[in-house]
Scaffold this motif. Structure first.
Motif, PDB file in Angstrom:
ATOM      1  N   LYS A   3       1.241   7.311   8.335  1.00  0.00           N
ATOM      2  CA  LYS A   3       0.449   8.087   7.392  1.00  0.00           C
ATOM      3  C   LYS A   3      -0.980   7.549   7.376  1.00  0.00           C
ATOM      4  O   LYS A   3      -1.197   6.350   7.212  1.00  0.00           O
ATOM      5  CB  LYS A   3       1.065   8.000   5.996  1.00  0.00           C
ATOM      6  N   ILE A   4      -1.938   8.446   7.585  1.00  0.00           N
ATOM      7  CA  ILE A   4      -3.346   8.032   7.633  1.00  0.00           C
ATOM      8  C   ILE A   4      -3.910   8.083   6.216  1.00  0.00           C
ATOM      9  O   ILE A   4      -4.525   9.068   5.803  1.00  0.00           O
ATOM     10  CB  ILE A   4      -4.156   8.932   8.588  1.00  0.00           C
ATOM     11  N   SER A   5      -3.678   7.041   5.439  1.00  0.00           N
ATOM     12  CA  SER A   5      -4.119   7.024   4.040  1.00  0.00           C
ATOM     13  C   SER A   5      -5.358   6.165   3.833  1.00  0.00           C
ATOM     14  O   SER A   5      -6.313   6.582   3.181  1.00  0.00           O
ATOM     15  CB  SER A   5      -2.988   6.544   3.141  1.00  0.00           C
ATOM     16  N   HIS A   6      -5.330   4.955   4.402  1.00  0.00           N
ATOM     17  CA  HIS A   6      -6.508   4.081   4.285  1.00  0.00           C
ATOM     18  C   HIS A   6      -7.730   4.761   4.894  1.00  0.00           C
ATOM     19  O   HIS A   6      -8.810   4.774   4.291  1.00  0.00           O
ATOM     20  CB  HIS A   6      -6.272   2.756   5.004  1.00  0.00           C
ATOM     21  N   ALA A   7      -7.560   5.321   6.074  1.00  0.00           N
ATOM     22  CA  ALA A   7      -8.687   5.916   6.790  1.00  0.00           C
ATOM     23  C   ALA A   7      -9.279   7.094   6.033  1.00  0.00           C
ATOM     24  O   ALA A   7     -10.502   7.240   5.938  1.00  0.00           O
ATOM     25  CB  ALA A   7      -8.260   6.353   8.187  1.00  0.00           C
ATOM     26  N   GLU A 314      -0.283  -5.107   7.614  1.00  0.00           N
ATOM     27  CA  GLU A 314       0.479  -4.293   8.554  1.00  0.00           C
ATOM     28  C   GLU A 314       0.091  -2.814   8.481  1.00  0.00           C
ATOM     29  O   GLU A 314       0.012  -2.128   9.513  1.00  0.00           O
ATOM     30  CB  GLU A 314       1.983  -4.436   8.263  1.00  0.00           C
ATOM     31  N   SER A 315      -0.138  -2.303   7.273  1.00  0.00           N
ATOM     32  CA  SER A 315      -0.446  -0.874   7.133  1.00  0.00           C
ATOM     33  C   SER A 315      -1.754  -0.517   7.844  1.00  0.00           C
ATOM     34  O   SER A 315      -1.859   0.529   8.490  1.00  0.00           O
ATOM     35  CB  SER A 315      -0.521  -0.478   5.660  1.00  0.00           C
ATOM     36  N   TYR A 316      -2.756  -1.399   7.759  1.00  0.00           N
ATOM     37  CA  TYR A 316      -4.014  -1.158   8.472  1.00  0.00           C
ATOM     38  C   TYR A 316      -3.797  -1.243   9.982  1.00  0.00           C
ATOM     39  O   TYR A 316      -4.376  -0.464  10.747  1.00  0.00           O
ATOM     40  CB  TYR A 316      -5.084  -2.162   8.034  1.00  0.00           C
ATOM     41  N   PHE A 317      -2.975  -2.184  10.400  1.00  0.00           N
ATOM     42  CA  PHE A 317      -2.705  -2.355  11.830  1.00  0.00           C
ATOM     43  C   PHE A 317      -2.091  -1.081  12.411  1.00  0.00           C
ATOM     44  O   PHE A 317      -2.540  -0.584  13.461  1.00  0.00           O
ATOM     45  CB  PHE A 317      -1.770  -3.544  12.045  1.00  0.00           C
ATOM     46  N   GLN A 318      -1.072  -0.562  11.765  1.00  0.00           N
ATOM     47  CA  GLN A 318      -0.401   0.634  12.270  1.00  0.00           C
ATOM     48  C   GLN A 318      -1.304   1.863  12.199  1.00  0.00           C
ATOM     49  O   GLN A 318      -1.314   2.703  13.100  1.00  0.00           O
ATOM     50  CB  GLN A 318       0.893   0.879  11.493  1.00  0.00           C
ATOM     51  N   GLU A 319      -2.078   1.941  11.127  1.00  0.00           N
ATOM     52  CA  GLU A 319      -2.937   3.114  10.950  1.00  0.00           C
ATOM     53  C   GLU A 319      -4.083   3.129  11.955  1.00  0.00           C
ATOM     54  O   GLU A 319      -4.436   4.177  12.498  1.00  0.00           O
ATOM     55  CB  GLU A 319      -3.485   3.131   9.524  1.00  0.00           C
TER      56      GLU A 319
END
Length: 332
Positions: A3-7, A314-319
């Motif tokens: 899921k592209i949430s941070h971006a 991890e969430s930033y890494f995957q995104e």
């Protein structure tokens, strides 16, 4: 799929910051001819991929990437400065589907407005903490010089009868890829990452950047005009020595070589006819598949580097990985 949430959240903050930049750069100041083109080019949008990569790289290590909006915007302002000047050199009529600055105003105005943008890019870097400022400026300077070197190589190639694949890859590495590498490296360094990880992120950006430029070469010939935003076939019309043309000149024999050389040597021609004819040569030689294979080589090399980095979020890494993969499959 990640899921592209941070971006998405960061893109919103980034776009607001960038659209407010003209107020700081000098919108409303005199002479208006100097400042209006800056507002114009920054308002054209674009993917904002370079500053977004910087913010996402920061997010790998710290949870407050919005604190480096100024430094990330510096990269975008610098990038748009190079586009403004490159469009003059390339005599390009369109940028992001609308008139280029030199077409809307004139070349002299575009040169001066671009110069102001470069100055303001450095001003935006001044928000960097004092203990990091010297290193960030040094890396920014190195990259800025390399981008200019790449553009000069690109112009030099126009006068060369032949260009090797290695020389071409080096040119696009300098002209395009180093700025992507810097974006990631700078974000990581501003977040306090180890220099070894920042270097891996730089290498990731470099390889991905080469792949992206090869993708642009391919789209220039094979994209849907409505989606591309620039003139499809512009490189063919200009005899631009892209990877596609270099491979075609290397592989073409007999009648195919004669057809290609005929169109390369014509000084007066129907643009649509030339684009159609050269595309037929590319199709006959399998140039599209060769370009796609070369693209994939660099994309894979980049992801190999990316998978080696140490990170905290991890969430930033995957995104960040997902964002890059989505760009690989873009159609414009």
């Amino acid at each position: 799929m990640t899921k592209i949430s941070h971006a998405n959240a960061l893109l919103g903050k980034l776009e607001t910051f960038i659209q407010q930049l003209p107020e700081h750069i000098g919108t409303g100041a005199e002479p208006k001819e100097l400042y209006e083109p800056i507002t114009y080019i920054l308002s054209l949008g674009g993917k904002r991929i370079r500053p977004l990569l910087s913010l996402m790289a920061y997010g790998l290590y710290k949870n407050d990437p919005e604190t480096i909006l100024s430094q990330s915007a510096a990269i975008e302002v610098f990038h748009n400065f190079t586009l403004m000047h490159d469009d003059i050199m390339d005599n390009a009529p369109l940028r992001r589907g609308t008139a280029t600055v030199h077409e809307k105003w004139n070349a002299n105005i575009a040169i001066l407005s671009g110069d102001v943008m470069l100055v303001k890019a450095y001003e935006l870097l001044l928000d960097t903490e004092p203990n990091l400022l010297k290193e960030i400026i040094r890396l920014f300077n190195k990259t800025a010089a390399e981008v200019c070197e790449g553009q000069q190589f690109d112009m030099n190639f126009e006068a060369y009868e032949t260009v090797s694949e290695a020389d071409y890859i080096n040119m696009i590495r300098l002209k395009t890829a180093v700025l992507l590498g810097l974006s990631l490296q700078m974000g990581a360094l501003l977040a306090g990452a180890e220099k070894s990880d920042a270097q891996k992120l730089y290498d990731f950006g470099m390889n991905i950047g080469v792949g992206f430029q090869l993708k642009d070469d391919l789209l220039d010939v094979f994209a849907d005009q409505a989606k591309f935003g620039k003139q499809v076939g512009g490189d063919i019309i200009a005899n631009k020595k892209t990877f596609l043309l270099i491979k075609a000149l290397e592989l073409a024999k007999g009648p195919t070589a004669e057809k290609l050389n005929y169109w390369l040597n014509q000084t007066e021609f129907d643009k649509e006819e030339k684009v159609k004819a050269v595309k037929e040569v590319y199709d006959a030689l399998g140039i599209k598949a060769l370009t796609e294979a070369k693209m994939q080589f660099y994309f894979q090399a980049g992801f190999d580097q990316y998978d080696l980095i140490h990170f905290k979020n991890e969430s930033y890494f995957q995104e960040l990985k997902q964002i890059t993969q989505d760009l690989i499959h873009r159609e414009k």
